[in-house]
Design an enzyme around this catalytic site. Structure first.
Site, PDB file in Angstrom:
ATOM      1  N   GLN A  71       3.480  -5.021   6.262  1.00  0.00           N
ATOM      2  CA  GLN A  71       2.449  -4.952   5.237  1.00  0.00           C
ATOM      3  C   GLN A  71       2.941  -4.059   4.103  1.00  0.00           C
ATOM      4  O   GLN A  71       3.252  -2.887   4.310  1.00  0.00           O
ATOM      5  CB  GLN A  71       1.141  -4.388   5.811  1.00  0.00           C
ATOM      6  CG  GLN A  71       0.516  -5.288   6.843  1.00  0.00           C
ATOM      7  CD  GLN A  71      -0.886  -4.859   7.249  1.00  0.00           C
ATOM      8  OE1 GLN A  71      -1.492  -5.464   8.129  1.00  0.00           O
ATOM      9  NE2 GLN A  71      -1.426  -3.825   6.612  1.00  0.00           N
ATOM     10  N   HIS A  79      -7.741  -0.473  11.948  1.00  0.00           N
ATOM     11  CA  HIS A  79      -9.037  -0.078  11.398  1.00  0.00           C
ATOM     12  C   HIS A  79     -10.203  -0.381  12.330  1.00  0.00           C
ATOM     13  O   HIS A  79     -11.344  -0.469  11.882  1.00  0.00           O
ATOM     14  CB  HIS A  79      -9.259  -0.758  10.049  1.00  0.00           C
ATOM     15  CG  HIS A  79      -8.356  -0.252   8.970  1.00  0.00           C
ATOM     16  ND1 HIS A  79      -8.379   1.049   8.533  1.00  0.00           N
ATOM     17  CD2 HIS A  79      -7.387  -0.876   8.243  1.00  0.00           C
ATOM     18  CE1 HIS A  79      -7.477   1.216   7.575  1.00  0.00           C
ATOM     19  NE2 HIS A  79      -6.856   0.067   7.385  1.00  0.00           N
TER      20      HIS A  79
END
Length: 251
Positions: A147, A44
């Site tokens: 994740q 990100h």
């Protein structure tokens, strides 16, 4: 000491934060503030492989452990990041046993995996580390975490966390909320969190998550998380800047 071993020997929840600013100065500030580790966020934030390498050297020199959240599940960055000497990897958006297996195998040496030998890299101390120690550190002390960010993925936690060589898991509450359409406070979501933590605990696998405030971090630690990221460098800067301006204006 590698991050995987730090997690098992610390007897406390380790506190870290995300690094999103492509500069070395925030790393020194975060180290001075007392964080245990940083997570270089390539998913990100526009952080390149070259910067991740430089940041790893700077952070470890300042006493921080370094994790990297890679951009995606493709595995294209894994070998070079591991050769750079990072302490751990977070692979985002893992949803199946097959995806977890593929990611983990790329981070393990043969015969357990497919990671290539790179003893003359920084991870091998430029050829100065005995081969046996280089292999041991890579397989035993580097964190290999997936994740889990979708409801279906968390529901498959028992199968995913049984993947050989997997030694870390991260629960992404933000995307879990998006995929489920439910707020984090919803009882069914909280039940999923408890389920994941129970599965991880039963397998001796450290579980981590990300929060926004120190209070939330303490709650996460009390709940059983082994490592937690609090905010990030950009948000910490924004908060301090906003507070300074508001204080000047008396609001």
């Amino acid at each position: 000491m590698g991050f995987a071993r730090r997690l098992t020997s610390a007897n406390r929840c380790l506190i870290g934060t995300w690094l999103k600013i492509p500069a070395l100065e925030p790393i020194e500030i975060l180290a001075d503030a007392g964080f245990d580790y940083i997570v270089i966020d390539q998913e990100h934030a526009p952080l390149t492989l070259e910067f991740a390498y430089q940041a790893t050297v700077a952070a470890q020199g300042a006493g921080l452990s370094v994790l990297v959240r890679v951009p995606d599940r493709s595995g294209s960055h894994l070998q070079r990041l591991l050769d750079s000497g990072v302490d751990g990897i977070l692979v985002p958006r893992v949803t199946t046993v097959a995806e977890a297996t593929s990611s983990v195998r790329q981070m393990l040496f043969s015969p357990g995996g497919d990671r290539g030998l790179g003893t003359t890299s920084r991870a091998g101390r430029w050829g100065g580390l005995p081969r046996s120690e280089y292999l041991r550190f890579g397989d035993e002390e580097v964190l290999r975490a997936v994740q889990l960010e979708e409801r279906a993925a968390v529901e498959r936690a028992e199968e995913i966390l049984d993947v050989p060589g997997l030694n870390g898991v991260f629960l992404g509450m933000g995307d879990l909320g998006l995929s489920s359409g439910l707020p984090a406070s919803d009882p069914s979501i909280q039940k999923l969190v408890d389920f994941l933590l129970s599965v991880a605990r039963s397998r001796g696998i450290p579980a981590g998550t990300a929060v926004q405030t120190p209070e939330q971090a303490r709650e996460a630690a009390d709940r059983g998380y082994s490592y937690v990221m609090v905010s990030n460098d950009t948000s910490l800067l924004r908060s301090a800047a906003t507070s300074a301006v508001a204080g000047f204006h008396g609001s």
